[in-house]
Scaffold this motif. Structure first.
Motif, PDB file in Angstrom:
ATOM      1  N   SER A 151       0.852  -1.199   0.000  1.00 12.93           N
ATOM      2  CA  SER A 151       0.000   0.000   0.000  1.00 12.93           C
ATOM      3  C   SER A 151       0.882   1.240   0.000  1.00 12.93           C
ATOM      4  O   SER A 151       1.288   1.730   1.056  1.00 12.93           O
ATOM      5  CB  SER A 151      -0.922  -0.010   1.215  1.00 12.93           C
ATOM      6  OG  SER A 151      -1.761  -1.150   1.200  1.00 12.93           O
ATOM      7  N   LEU A 152       1.177   1.737  -1.199  1.00 17.20           N
ATOM      8  CA  LEU A 152       2.080   2.865  -1.345  1.00 17.20           C
ATOM      9  C   LEU A 152       1.411   3.981  -2.140  1.00 17.20           C
ATOM     10  O   LEU A 152       0.592   3.720  -3.017  1.00 17.20           O
ATOM     11  CB  LEU A 152       3.355   2.437  -2.088  1.00 17.20           C
ATOM     12  CG  LEU A 152       4.174   1.309  -1.469  1.00 17.20           C
ATOM     13  CD1 LEU A 152       5.268   0.879  -2.440  1.00 17.20           C
ATOM     14  CD2 LEU A 152       4.791   1.755  -0.153  1.00 17.20           C
ATOM     15  N   PRO A 153       1.767   5.240  -1.850  1.00 16.95           N
ATOM     16  CA  PRO A 153       1.271   6.344  -2.679  1.00 16.95           C
ATOM     17  C   PRO A 153       2.010   6.400  -4.012  1.00 16.95           C
ATOM     18  O   PRO A 153       3.097   5.838  -4.153  1.00 16.95           O
ATOM     19  CB  PRO A 153       1.580   7.580  -1.820  1.00 16.95           C
ATOM     20  CG  PRO A 153       2.751   7.169  -0.977  1.00 16.95           C
ATOM     21  CD  PRO A 153       2.578   5.695  -0.720  1.00 16.95           C
ATOM     22  N   SER A 154       1.418   7.060  -4.969  1.00 18.06           N
ATOM     23  CA  SER A 154       2.004   7.336  -6.279  1.00 18.06           C
ATOM     24  C   SER A 154       2.104   6.096  -7.160  1.00 18.06           C
ATOM     25  O   SER A 154       1.584   6.063  -8.261  1.00 18.06           O
ATOM     26  CB  SER A 154       3.385   7.990  -6.128  1.00 18.06           C
ATOM     27  OG  SER A 154       3.951   8.226  -7.393  1.00 18.06           O
ATOM     28  N   LEU A 155       2.763   5.069  -6.661  1.00 20.85           N
ATOM     29  CA  LEU A 155       2.944   3.827  -7.413  1.00 20.85           C
ATOM     30  C   LEU A 155       2.779   2.677  -6.426  1.00 20.85           C
ATOM     31  O   LEU A 155       3.536   2.563  -5.476  1.00 20.85           O
ATOM     32  CB  LEU A 155       4.339   3.794  -8.054  1.00 20.85           C
ATOM     33  CG  LEU A 155       4.613   2.716  -9.087  1.00 20.85           C
ATOM     34  CD1 LEU A 155       3.909   3.059 -10.407  1.00 20.85           C
ATOM     35  CD2 LEU A 155       6.114   2.595  -9.331  1.00 20.85           C
TER      36      LEU A 155
END
Length: 250
Positions: A60-64
């Protein structure tokens, strides 16, 4: 407290700041050279620079997101990846493993179990590298390939960017896959059959027309003079190859 060779590089890709701080502290205390980042897109950049020998990856990561990061990392790196995720659903685990993860650890987990899995992954990677060196000559993986200097051919595996003559070249997915196969094995002739099986699959091993067509398209896009190719060369009746990179360290 047991320590390890400080040359062992571990990249932590973790969105949660407390978990990221915890992992950094524990790994550094045990002698690992460690970098951490919270964003998937930034992690791609850092992986290309840092060249980790192991990656701890949150999904669960932002951006990618983590799965996309994993897919892109696997285009140029075989460093073992241990997924650290709160998702314990079987489809998610299967997807991560299919994309190239070496292990999957569900949060919360104990530090001792994580360290044990890190040791196993590093040991397995070392054994695989030793076998590859003894049997296959140890082809080095790089985050990019460059031939012909600044105005030549550049393939940036980490960012999926291709440049020729200083300009960015837009390739179809199949054209890119074919070029990657050739540049990953730069200096070696890949037979028609090898390229067809690796790019199109085992059912296409005799479809030489596919290969000739895509090589022709690539030459038109990449070569200053497609009739006199500098980069995509052929060994008559055998296969195709690209020259070795300008330097060993790119």
């Amino acid at each position: 407290m047991a320590t390890v060779d400080k040359k062992v590089r571990i990249l932590c890709v973790e969105d949660d700041p407390q978990m990221r701080t915890f992992l950094l502290a524990q790994l550094k205390a045990r002698g690992f050279q460690t970098q951490a980042v919270r964003d998937g897109a930034q992690a791609i950049d850092l992986a290309a620079i840092f060249q980790p020998q192991l990656v701890l990856l949150d999904l669960s990561l932002p951006s990618l997101d983590g799965l996309t990061f994993l897919r892109r990392l696997r285009e140029w790196s075989s460093a073992p990846v241990i997924v650290l995720s709160a998702h314990d659903e079987e489809p998610v685990k299967i997807k991560a493993l299919d994309l190239g993860a070496d292990d999957y650890l569900t949060k919360p987990f104990s530090l001792n179990e994580l360290l044990a899995r890190v040791r196993v992954a590093l040991r397995r990677a070392e054994e695989t590298a030793r076998l590859r060196n003894s049997v296959m000559g140890g082809e080095a993986q790089r985050p990019s390939y460059r031939c012909g200097g600044e105005g030549g051919l550049l393939v940036d595996f980490a960012h999926r960017v291709v440049r020729s003559g200083g300009r960015e070249v837009h390739l179809t997915p199949t054209e890119y896959d074919l070029l990657c196969e050739l540049t990953r094995h730069a200096g070696k002739v890949l037979t028609h059959r090898e390229l067809l099986q690796r790019v199109w699959g085992p059912d296409y091993s005799r479809e030489n027309t596919y290969l000739r067509t895509f090589v022709r398209h690539l030459r038109r896009k990449l070569e200053p003079d497609p009739s006199q190719p500098r980069f995509l060369r052929n060994e008559l009746g055998v296969g195709y190859f690209v020259p070795p990179p300008d330097t060993e360290e790119l």
